[in-house]
Design a protein around this motif. Structure first.
Motif, PDB file in Angstrom:
ATOM      1  N   LYS A 162       0.827  -1.206   0.000  1.00 22.77           N
ATOM      2  CA  LYS A 162       0.000   0.000   0.000  1.00 22.77           C
ATOM      3  C   LYS A 162       0.860   1.254   0.000  1.00 22.77           C
ATOM      4  O   LYS A 162       0.578   2.219  -0.714  1.00 22.77           O
ATOM      5  N   GLN A 163       1.925   1.262   0.796  1.00 18.21           N
ATOM      6  CA  GLN A 163       2.816   2.417   0.833  1.00 18.21           C
ATOM      7  C   GLN A 163       3.530   2.604  -0.496  1.00 18.21           C
ATOM      8  O   GLN A 163       3.677   3.733  -0.970  1.00 18.21           O
ATOM      9  N   ALA A 164       3.959   1.516  -1.111  1.00 19.43           N
ATOM     10  CA  ALA A 164       4.624   1.607  -2.408  1.00 19.43           C
ATOM     11  C   ALA A 164       3.664   2.129  -3.474  1.00 19.43           C
ATOM     12  O   ALA A 164       4.042   2.959  -4.301  1.00 19.43           O
ATOM     13  N   THR A 194       2.597  13.971  -9.251  1.00 19.42           N
ATOM     14  CA  THR A 194       3.447  15.168  -9.166  1.00 19.42           C
ATOM     15  C   THR A 194       4.153  15.418 -10.494  1.00 19.42           C
ATOM     16  O   THR A 194       4.211  16.557 -10.967  1.00 19.42           O
ATOM     17  N   SER A 205       1.040   4.031  -2.959  1.00 19.70           N
ATOM     18  CA  SER A 205       0.792   5.438  -2.654  1.00 19.70           C
ATOM     19  C   SER A 205       1.954   6.307  -3.123  1.00 19.70           C
ATOM     20  O   SER A 205       1.751   7.378  -3.697  1.00 19.70           O
ATOM     21  N   LEU A 206       3.166   5.853  -2.892  1.00 22.54           N
ATOM     22  CA  LEU A 206       4.348   6.593  -3.327  1.00 22.54           C
ATOM     23  C   LEU A 206       4.404   6.676  -4.850  1.00 22.54           C
ATOM     24  O   LEU A 206       4.694   7.729  -5.412  1.00 22.54           O
ATOM     25  N   ALA A 207       4.104   5.564  -5.516  1.00 21.44           N
ATOM     26  CA  ALA A 207       4.112   5.554  -6.977  1.00 21.44           C
ATOM     27  C   ALA A 207       3.055   6.512  -7.534  1.00 21.44           C
ATOM     28  O   ALA A 207       3.319   7.267  -8.472  1.00 21.44           O
ATOM     29  N   TYR A 208       1.859   6.494  -6.941  1.00 23.75           N
ATOM     30  CA  TYR A 208       0.804   7.414  -7.392  1.00 23.75           C
ATOM     31  C   TYR A 208       1.226   8.858  -7.168  1.00 23.75           C
ATOM     32  O   TYR A 208       1.081   9.704  -8.047  1.00 23.75           O
ATOM     33  N   GLY A 209       1.748   9.151  -5.976  1.00 22.58           N
ATOM     34  CA  GLY A 209       2.169  10.513  -5.668  1.00 22.58           C
ATOM     35  C   GLY A 209       3.258  11.000  -6.603  1.00 22.58           C
ATOM     36  O   GLY A 209       3.233  12.145  -7.074  1.00 22.58           O
ATOM     37  N   THR A 210       4.206  10.142  -6.899  1.00 24.24           N
ATOM     38  CA  THR A 210       5.289  10.510  -7.815  1.00 24.24           C
ATOM     39  C   THR A 210       4.746  10.758  -9.216  1.00 24.24           C
ATOM     40  O   THR A 210       5.088  11.753  -9.858  1.00 24.24           O
TER      41      THR A 210
END
Length: 181
Positions: free
Chosen positions: A45-47, A57, A49-54
């Protein structure tokens, strides 16, 4: 005798009093497996979320930089520059998969003042993307000197506000006034 033991064991089994042989290592393995599975889910889930955020952005920066560059470089009047900013704002929300929903009434025709709570840096883009009317924003004076963004603010008709001057509010309501061209 064997028959007696088997019949006693059968009776205990049927009464539910005969427990299976305990294997403590199996219980420990089950607890460890559940813990590692739970941790793995959190990491995934964290990965994600990070991929989506990156990705969001990167999309936002690409779209906003491209929109600002188009507005800055091409010789458009204020209305055409605003239309390009509107398309860029709509593309921003579409590319970053941020749901945009307008709830409420339209701005009445004629001069109006729209006050936004300024919940994030996307507020201005949200207003440009959703409102049918062309609106003019106020922005802090410092923003007009930012690369790409500053010239775009001038081209779409934003009004610079000098902050931090004066000793307090200029009216009894606590608002400071500024001339609107």
């Amino acid at each position: 005798s064997g028959k007696l033991r088997r019949s006693e064991a059968r009776k205990l089994f049927l009464d539910g009093k005969l427990q299976p042989k305990q294997r403590p290592w199996l219980g420990l393995a089950q607890v460890l497996a559940e813990a590692s599975l739970s941790r793995s889910r959190k990491v995934v889930k964290q990965a994600a979320s990070l991929a989506y955020g990156t990705g969001a952005t990167a999309s936002a920066l690409t779209i906003l930089s491209g929109t600002a560059a188009l507005i800055d470089v091409l010789p458009w009047d204020r209305d055409r520059a605003y239309d390009v900013a509107k398309m860029g704002a709509q593309a921003l929300f579409l590319a970053s998969q941020i749901p945009v929903e307008k709830i409420g009434l339209e701005i009445p025709p004629g001069p109006s003042i729209l006050v936004s709570n300024h919940q994030s840096y996307l507020d201005a883009f949200y207003l440009i993307a959703t409102l049918a009317q062309r609106i003019r924003f106020t922005a802090k004076t410092e923003a007009f000197s930012w690369f790409l963004y500053g010239p775009m603010l001038r081209r779409i008709g934003c009004i610079p506000i000098v902050r931090g001057r004066g000793t307090g509010p200029s009216t009894s309501s606590g608002c400071t006034g500024f001339p609107v061209p």
